[in-house]
Design a protein around this motif. Structure first.
Motif, PDB file in Angstrom:
ATOM      1  N   PHE A 137      21.174  27.662  31.285  1.00  0.00           N
ATOM      2  CA  PHE A 137      22.086  29.136  31.121  1.00  0.00           C
ATOM      3  C   PHE A 137      21.923  30.349  31.658  1.00  0.00           C
ATOM      4  O   PHE A 137      22.462  31.021  32.094  1.00  0.00           O
ATOM      5  CB  PHE A 137      21.891  29.476  29.565  1.00  0.00           C
ATOM      6  N   ARG A 138      20.658  30.331  32.230  1.00  0.00           N
ATOM      7  CA  ARG A 138      20.457  31.712  33.090  1.00  0.00           C
ATOM      8  C   ARG A 138      21.074  31.448  34.376  1.00  0.00           C
ATOM      9  O   ARG A 138      21.538  32.628  34.959  1.00  0.00           O
ATOM     10  CB  ARG A 138      18.826  31.697  33.476  1.00  0.00           C
ATOM     11  N   GLN A 139      21.251  30.299  35.025  1.00  0.00           N
ATOM     12  CA  GLN A 139      22.037  30.154  36.163  1.00  0.00           C
ATOM     13  C   GLN A 139      23.462  30.532  35.962  1.00  0.00           C
ATOM     14  O   GLN A 139      24.073  30.994  36.607  1.00  0.00           O
ATOM     15  CB  GLN A 139      21.870  28.752  36.657  1.00  0.00           C
ATOM     16  N   ARG A 140      23.925  30.135  34.631  1.00  0.00           N
ATOM     17  CA  ARG A 140      25.302  30.591  34.375  1.00  0.00           C
ATOM     18  C   ARG A 140      25.569  32.046  34.408  1.00  0.00           C
ATOM     19  O   ARG A 140      26.460  32.427  34.598  1.00  0.00           O
ATOM     20  CB  ARG A 140      25.698  29.864  32.811  1.00  0.00           C
ATOM     21  N   VAL A 141      24.463  32.663  33.688  1.00  0.00           N
ATOM     22  CA  VAL A 141      24.357  34.114  33.646  1.00  0.00           C
ATOM     23  C   VAL A 141      24.534  34.597  35.142  1.00  0.00           C
ATOM     24  O   VAL A 141      25.267  35.592  35.289  1.00  0.00           O
ATOM     25  CB  VAL A 141      23.187  34.832  32.696  1.00  0.00           C
ATOM     26  N   GLY A 142      23.701  34.222  35.854  1.00  0.00           N
ATOM     27  CA  GLY A 142      23.546  34.737  37.224  1.00  0.00           C
ATOM     28  C   GLY A 142      24.924  34.579  38.043  1.00  0.00           C
ATOM     29  O   GLY A 142      25.545  35.499  38.768  1.00  0.00           O
ATOM     30  N   ILE A 143      25.774  33.518  37.514  1.00  0.00           N
ATOM     31  CA  ILE A 143      27.189  33.280  38.456  1.00  0.00           C
ATOM     32  C   ILE A 143      28.097  34.117  37.811  1.00  0.00           C
ATOM     33  O   ILE A 143      28.919  34.846  38.464  1.00  0.00           O
ATOM     34  CB  ILE A 143      27.496  31.752  38.194  1.00  0.00           C
ATOM     35  N   ALA A 144      28.015  34.544  36.357  1.00  0.00           N
ATOM     36  CA  ALA A 144      28.714  35.271  35.847  1.00  0.00           C
ATOM     37  C   ALA A 144      28.461  36.828  36.319  1.00  0.00           C
ATOM     38  O   ALA A 144      29.681  37.528  36.631  1.00  0.00           O
ATOM     39  CB  ALA A 144      28.471  35.405  34.443  1.00  0.00           C
ATOM     40  N   GLN A 145      27.310  37.160  36.703  1.00  0.00           N
ATOM     41  CA  GLN A 145      27.074  38.527  37.157  1.00  0.00           C
ATOM     42  C   GLN A 145      27.609  38.646  38.507  1.00  0.00           C
ATOM     43  O   GLN A 145      28.303  39.724  39.075  1.00  0.00           O
ATOM     44  CB  GLN A 145      25.864  38.871  37.114  1.00  0.00           C
ATOM     45  N   ALA A 146      27.650  37.388  39.404  1.00  0.00           N
ATOM     46  CA  ALA A 146      28.104  37.544  40.616  1.00  0.00           C
ATOM     47  C   ALA A 146      29.588  37.630  40.833  1.00  0.00           C
ATOM     48  O   ALA A 146      30.111  37.943  41.690  1.00  0.00           O
ATOM     49  CB  ALA A 146      27.475  36.135  41.477  1.00  0.00           C
ATOM     50  N   MET A 147      30.340  37.020  39.660  1.00  0.00           N
ATOM     51  CA  MET A 147      31.751  37.141  39.889  1.00  0.00           C
ATOM     52  C   MET A 147      32.561  38.122  38.844  1.00  0.00           C
ATOM     53  O   MET A 147      33.646  38.178  38.794  1.00  0.00           O
ATOM     54  CB  MET A 147      32.313  35.710  39.301  1.00  0.00           C
ATOM     55  N   LEU A 148      31.790  39.026  38.287  1.00  0.00           N
ATOM     56  CA  LEU A 148      31.873  39.861  37.365  1.00  0.00           C
ATOM     57  C   LEU A 148      33.038  40.739  37.902  1.00  0.00           C
ATOM     58  O   LEU A 148      34.118  41.223  37.136  1.00  0.00           O
ATOM     59  CB  LEU A 148      31.097  40.749  36.891  1.00  0.00           C
ATOM     60  N   HIS A 149      33.074  41.013  39.149  1.00  0.00           N
ATOM     61  CA  HIS A 149      34.038  42.076  39.753  1.00  0.00           C
ATOM     62  C   HIS A 149      35.046  41.456  40.442  1.00  0.00           C
ATOM     63  O   HIS A 149      35.837  41.901  41.391  1.00  0.00           O
ATOM     64  CB  HIS A 149      33.310  42.994  40.792  1.00  0.00           C
ATOM     65  N   ASP A 150      35.426  40.183  40.009  1.00  0.00           N
ATOM     66  CA  ASP A 150      36.335  39.243  40.719  1.00  0.00           C
ATOM     67  C   ASP A 150      36.483  39.132  42.262  1.00  0.00           C
ATOM     68  O   ASP A 150      37.512  39.558  42.978  1.00  0.00           O
ATOM     69  CB  ASP A 150      37.648  39.799  40.104  1.00  0.00           C
ATOM     70  N   PRO A 151      35.101  38.892  42.827  1.00  0.00           N
ATOM     71  CA  PRO A 151      35.458  38.914  44.367  1.00  0.00           C
ATOM     72  C   PRO A 151      36.090  37.740  44.883  1.00  0.00           C
ATOM     73  O   PRO A 151      36.119  36.665  44.314  1.00  0.00           O
ATOM     74  CB  PRO A 151      33.713  38.660  44.758  1.00  0.00           C
ATOM     75  N   GLU A 152      36.339  37.700  46.132  1.00  0.00           N
ATOM     76  CA  GLU A 152      37.226  36.684  46.744  1.00  0.00           C
ATOM     77  C   GLU A 152      36.317  35.717  47.177  1.00  0.00           C
ATOM     78  O   GLU A 152      36.588  34.666  47.248  1.00  0.00           O
ATOM     79  CB  GLU A 152      37.978  37.150  47.774  1.00  0.00           C
ATOM     80  N   ILE A 153      35.037  35.891  47.417  1.00  0.00           N
ATOM     81  CA  ILE A 153      34.167  35.039  48.143  1.00  0.00           C
ATOM     82  C   ILE A 153      32.900  35.016  47.350  1.00  0.00           C
ATOM     83  O   ILE A 153      32.169  35.956  46.683  1.00  0.00           O
ATOM     84  CB  ILE A 153      33.734  35.371  49.428  1.00  0.00           C
ATOM     85  N   LEU A 154      32.461  33.682  47.061  1.00  0.00           N
ATOM     86  CA  LEU A 154      31.256  33.661  46.159  1.00  0.00           C
ATOM     87  C   LEU A 154      30.075  32.870  47.146  1.00  0.00           C
ATOM     88  O   LEU A 154      30.429  31.796  47.561  1.00  0.00           O
ATOM     89  CB  LEU A 154      31.534  32.785  44.981  1.00  0.00           C
ATOM     90  N   ILE A 155      28.879  33.419  46.998  1.00  0.00           N
ATOM     91  CA  ILE A 155      28.024  32.981  47.985  1.00  0.00           C
ATOM     92  C   ILE A 155      26.700  32.655  47.044  1.00  0.00           C
ATOM     93  O   ILE A 155      26.195  33.505  46.436  1.00  0.00           O
ATOM     94  CB  ILE A 155      27.545  33.706  49.060  1.00  0.00           C
ATOM     95  N   MET A 156      26.349  31.273  47.091  1.00  0.00           N
ATOM     96  CA  MET A 156      25.267  30.783  46.208  1.00  0.00           C
ATOM     97  C   MET A 156      24.155  30.315  46.992  1.00  0.00           C
ATOM     98  O   MET A 156      24.293  29.316  47.656  1.00  0.00           O
ATOM     99  CB  MET A 156      25.744  29.903  44.889  1.00  0.00           C
ATOM    100  N   ASP A 157      22.818  30.448  46.595  1.00  0.00           N
ATOM    101  CA  ASP A 157      21.738  30.253  47.462  1.00  0.00           C
ATOM    102  C   ASP A 157      20.931  29.238  46.292  1.00  0.00           C
ATOM    103  O   ASP A 157      20.508  29.825  45.428  1.00  0.00           O
ATOM    104  CB  ASP A 157      20.784  31.226  47.620  1.00  0.00           C
ATOM    105  N   GLU A 158      20.862  28.015  46.690  1.00  0.00           N
ATOM    106  CA  GLU A 158      20.378  26.658  45.902  1.00  0.00           C
ATOM    107  C   GLU A 158      20.727  27.062  44.274  1.00  0.00           C
ATOM    108  O   GLU A 158      19.786  27.185  43.550  1.00  0.00           O
ATOM    109  CB  GLU A 158      18.710  26.793  45.956  1.00  0.00           C
TER     110      GLU A 158
END
Length: 342
Positions: A137-158
């Motif tokens: 669930f913490r990883q899901r929260v991390g993904i949510a914060q990364a996408m909050l501003h609706d970016p075109e590109i998502l970069i995820m490290d491990e």
């Protein structure tokens, strides 16, 4: 969407990234694959403007990382390996804080938070402190914060580091869903991750990009390293020497031996009057099977020629087949100083 050209970064005497060039197209989910210390994280930090390269450049959605770092950051959602979460904040409180830091107006933040909660399936934990959540669930929260501003590109490290098998499957499925709308790069050293979630692979080793293509393309290209496995009954040294001398064989590796008793009837083995071995039929003996792996030059299929060779030598052939090259084989070849042509 992403164009990197000759990116290089050095830390003291260590070259972390060495003239790395690659492109990622819009809508691709790209696996950035490499062993630990290969340069994956450093490259991603350069792309997200957390680090400046010593040389080279990159464009993100048309913006240069040197000239337009703020615009680049607006176009990218970044999930580092250890996401910057605040354990004492509730999920909604944390996401609201991230939106405020990004300069999103309150009305827009609320709508974005609700959407991210739905996309990342966080409905059941929105009022719980982040510190009480499972790693998944913490990883899901991390993904949510990364996408909050609706970016075109998502970069995820491990993104699946430290998760249990069930959580890994859940995050992989989420990444595939995100890939329907976003351009995604995820770094990993876990091979199943790439096959399960990505449609293209970049392999990096010692800071250099050593291969690029879909898993299928890399596999087809790697068939140039033809591998044939044979199981032969005979003298190990004699068989190994003969295979090494066979034309167009690049390498011979002995794998294992198996011992099987020859099938000779009791009446053939013993003289019924004396109960001793019958020399007319020979003495029963244990025969040894040896398994060898052969790498052929330029991917040539020598199966038929090797079959005839074994027969001519008077050896007994128990098994012969051409191995299929897997993504794991490719990874090992490329990260142990071998390379793929093309």
């Amino acid at each position: 969407m992403i164009k990197a050209k000759n990116l290089s970064k050095r830390f003291g005497y260590t070259i972390a990234v060495n003239k790395a060039s690659f492109e990622v197209k819009k809508g691709e989910v790209v696996g950035f694959l490499g062993p630990n210390g290969a340069g994956k994280t450093t490259t991603m930090r350069i792309l997200t403007c957390y680090l400046q390269p010593d040389s080279g450049t990159a464009e993100i959605a048309g913006y240069n990382i040197h000239e337009n770092p703020l615009e680049v950051r607006q176009k990218i959602g970044y999930l580092p390996e250890n996401a910057p979460l605040y354990a004492d904040m509730m999920v909604t409180e944390y996401l609201d804080f991230i939106g405020e830091v990004r300069g999103m107006p309150q009305s827009k933040r609320k709508k974005a938070i609700n959407r991210m909660i739905e996309v990342t399936n966080l409905q059941s934990v929105i009022r719980r402190p982040i510190g009480e959540l499972s790693k998944g669930f913490r990883q899901r929260v991390g993904i949510a914060q990364a996408m909050l501003h609706d970016p075109e590109i998502l970069i995820m490290d491990e993104p699946t580091s430290g998760l249990d098998p069930t959580q890994i499957i859940e995050i992989r499925e989420l990444i595939k869903e995100l890939g329907k709308e976003k351009t995604v790069i995820l770094s990993t050293h876990i091979l199943p991750e790439v096959s399960a979630a990505c449609n293209r692979v970049l392999i990096i080793n010692d800071g250099e990009i050593v291969a690029s293509g879909s898993p299928e393309e890399l596999t087809q290209r790697a068939q140039g390293k033809g591998i044939i496995t044979l199981t032969i009954r005979g003298s190990k040294d004699e068989v190994e020497r003969g295979l090494k001398e066979f034309p167009r064989v690049e390498d011979v590796e002995w794998l294992a031996e198996e011992v099987s008793d020859s099938s000779i009837s009791e009446g053939e083995i013993r003289n019924t009057e004396w109960g001793t071995p019958n020399s007319e039929f020979g003495t029963p003996k244990s025969e040894t099977l040896h398994r060898f792996r052969i790498r052929t030059q330029q991917g040539q299929d020598l199966s038929e020629e090797l079959f005839r060779f074994v027969v001519e030598k008077g050896w007994s052939l128990s098994e012969l087949y051409k191995e299929q090259v897997s993504l794991e084989d490719i990874f090992l070849q490329l990260t142990t100083k071998d390379s793929l042509n093309g």
